[in-house]
Design a protein around this motif. Structure first.
Motif, short mmCIF file in Angstrom:
data_model
loop_
_atom_site.label_atom_id
_atom_site.label_comp_id
_atom_site.label_asym_id
_atom_site.label_seq_id
_atom_site.Cartn_x
_atom_site.Cartn_y
_atom_site.Cartn_z
N VAL A 168 -17.55 62.93 21.56
CA VAL A 168 -18.36 63.87 20.77
C VAL A 168 -17.61 65.17 20.51
O VAL A 168 -17.57 65.68 19.38
N MET A 169 -17.00 65.72 21.54
CA MET A 169 -16.31 66.99 21.38
C MET A 169 -15.04 66.85 20.54
O MET A 169 -14.69 67.74 19.77
N ASP A 170 -14.37 65.72 20.66
CA ASP A 170 -13.16 65.52 19.85
C ASP A 170 -13.49 65.48 18.37
O ASP A 170 -12.82 66.13 17.56
N VAL A 171 -14.50 64.72 17.98
CA VAL A 171 -14.82 64.60 16.55
C VAL A 171 -15.55 65.82 16.05
O VAL A 171 -15.14 66.46 15.06
N ASN A 172 -16.66 66.19 16.70
CA ASN A 172 -17.51 67.24 16.17
C ASN A 172 -16.91 68.63 16.29
O ASN A 172 -17.09 69.47 15.40
N CYS A 173 -16.22 68.89 17.39
CA CYS A 173 -15.66 70.23 17.62
C CYS A 173 -14.18 70.29 17.23
O CYS A 173 -13.78 71.04 16.35
N ARG A 174 -13.37 69.49 17.90
CA ARG A 174 -11.93 69.54 17.64
C ARG A 174 -11.62 69.14 16.19
O ARG A 174 -10.75 69.74 15.56
N GLY A 175 -12.33 68.14 15.67
CA GLY A 175 -12.08 67.72 14.30
C GLY A 175 -12.37 68.82 13.30
O GLY A 175 -11.59 69.06 12.36
N THR A 176 -13.49 69.50 13.47
CA THR A 176 -13.84 70.61 12.59
C THR A 176 -12.81 71.72 12.72
O THR A 176 -12.35 72.28 11.71
N PHE A 177 -12.44 72.05 13.95
CA PHE A 177 -11.43 73.08 14.19
C PHE A 177 -10.09 72.70 13.56
O PHE A 177 -9.45 73.52 12.88
N ASN A 178 -9.66 71.47 13.77
CA ASN A 178 -8.37 71.03 13.22
C ASN A 178 -8.32 71.17 11.71
O ASN A 178 -7.32 71.64 11.14
N MET A 179 -9.38 70.75 11.04
CA MET A 179 -9.39 70.80 9.58
C MET A 179 -9.43 72.23 9.07
O MET A 179 -8.72 72.59 8.11
N CYS A 180 -10.23 73.06 9.70
CA CYS A 180 -10.26 74.47 9.29
C CYS A 180 -8.90 75.12 9.48
O CYS A 180 -8.41 75.82 8.58
N ASN B 96 -17.73 67.26 7.41
CA ASN B 96 -18.94 66.47 7.59
C ASN B 96 -18.82 65.43 8.70
O ASN B 96 -19.83 65.01 9.26
N ALA B 97 -17.62 64.99 9.04
CA ALA B 97 -17.44 63.93 10.04
C ALA B 97 -18.11 64.31 11.36
O ALA B 97 -17.93 65.43 11.85
N GLY B 98 -18.86 63.38 11.92
CA GLY B 98 -19.52 63.67 13.18
C GLY B 98 -20.02 62.40 13.86
O GLY B 98 -20.22 61.38 13.21
N VAL B 99 -20.20 62.49 15.16
CA VAL B 99 -20.74 61.38 15.95
C VAL B 99 -21.77 61.92 16.91
O VAL B 99 -21.83 63.13 17.17
N GLN B 100 -22.59 61.03 17.46
CA GLN B 100 -23.55 61.44 18.47
C GLN B 100 -23.62 60.39 19.58
O GLN B 100 -23.35 59.22 19.35
N VAL B 101 -23.97 60.86 20.76
CA VAL B 101 -24.21 59.99 21.92
C VAL B 101 -25.59 60.35 22.45
O VAL B 101 -25.89 61.53 22.67
N GLU B 102 -26.43 59.36 22.62
CA GLU B 102 -27.82 59.60 23.01
C GLU B 102 -27.97 59.55 24.53
O GLU B 102 -28.42 58.55 25.10
#
Length: 248
Positions: free
Chosen positions: A98-110, A78-84
């Motif tokens: 954004v890519m570190d949390v939303n993409c890499r974070g999801t990948f790392n946990m999976c 669920n962790a995520g961030v956004q930049v407007e």
């Protein structure tokens, strides 16, 4: 058997609602955030201060859950961030955040849970967004990051089934701080919110609990044949034409 779940970003908003729901469902729950433990988090929930975009911290989160409760049966990313910002206005620092949390974070946990889940079985739910399907203005990096989450979800389901089921949820306008930030981009935030509300056939914006209920079903024994799907939960907003006279 009491199941164990990890929920990333469980300190507030949608993440907190998911934590609360899974506790109610009878699961052991471990959650995390980059800050200190929220004072109102239920005592039975284990809190770890962690940045899941860092491999070592993602692995440590899984190890902590395993040490406390045994095998991890459920992962909710669920962790995520956004930049407007638009693409042209986005900086390298914006991209990395954004890519570190939303993409890499999801990948790392999976990646961290897949070895044990492949051996024993398990369910993963990744938090995507309708913004990964239809682009929100001035949210270029966020839009792209959620499209990544949708693609990764399908790949995990294909590569790691039948032991692991993996699905994603695409929330619409869920009333959290992130949604408020999105409306604040408009020239007239109040008018933008009224316009958005009119586009919801169910007649209201979503609440974090609406997403938590969907997570509860997806990770339960009631959804054994569901995998590789991205479920839109948006009150019908993206199903409606903007010209639909019944909505205005």
């Amino acid at each position: 058997m009491q199941k164990t779940a990890i929920v990333t970003g469980g300190g507030r908003g949608i993440g907190r609602a998911i934590v609360t729901r899974l506790v109610t469902d009878g699961m052991n729950v471990v959650t995390c955030g980059r800050g200190e433990r929220p004072s109102d988090l239920p005592q039975q929930v284990i809190w770890k201060q962690a940045d899941v975009s860092r491999v070592a911290e993602a692995n440590a989160l899984v190890e902590a859950a395993t040490e406390a409760f045994g095998a991890v049966h459920v992962l909710v990313n669920n962790a995520g961030v956004q930049v407007e910002k638009t693409t042209a206005d986005s900086t390298d620092a914006d991209y990395d955040l954004v890519m570190d949390v939303n993409c890499r974070g999801t990948f790392n946990m999976c990646r961290a849970v897949l070895p044990s889940m492949t051996a024993q079985g398990g369910a993963i739910v990744n938090m995507g967004s309708i913004s990964g399907e239809v682009a929100d203005s001035c949210m270029a990096l966020y839009n792209a990051s959620k499209a990544f989450v949708h693609g990764l979800t399908r790949s995990i389901a294909v590569d790691h089934g039948p032991q692991v089921r993996c699905n994603a949820i695409r929330p619409g306008w869920i009333m959290t701080a992130m949604a408020e930030d999105g409306f604040a981009l408009a020239n007239n935030p109040k008018a933008a919110m009224q316009d958005a509300l009119a586009r919801h056939p169910v007649g209201r914006f979503g609440q974090p609990e609406d997403i938590a209920k969907m997570v509860s079903w997806l990770v339960s024994d009631q959804a054994p044949y569901v995998s590789g799907e991205c479920f839109t939960v948006d009150g019908g907003m993206t199903a409606a034409s903007p010209l639909n006279p019944g909505l205005f």
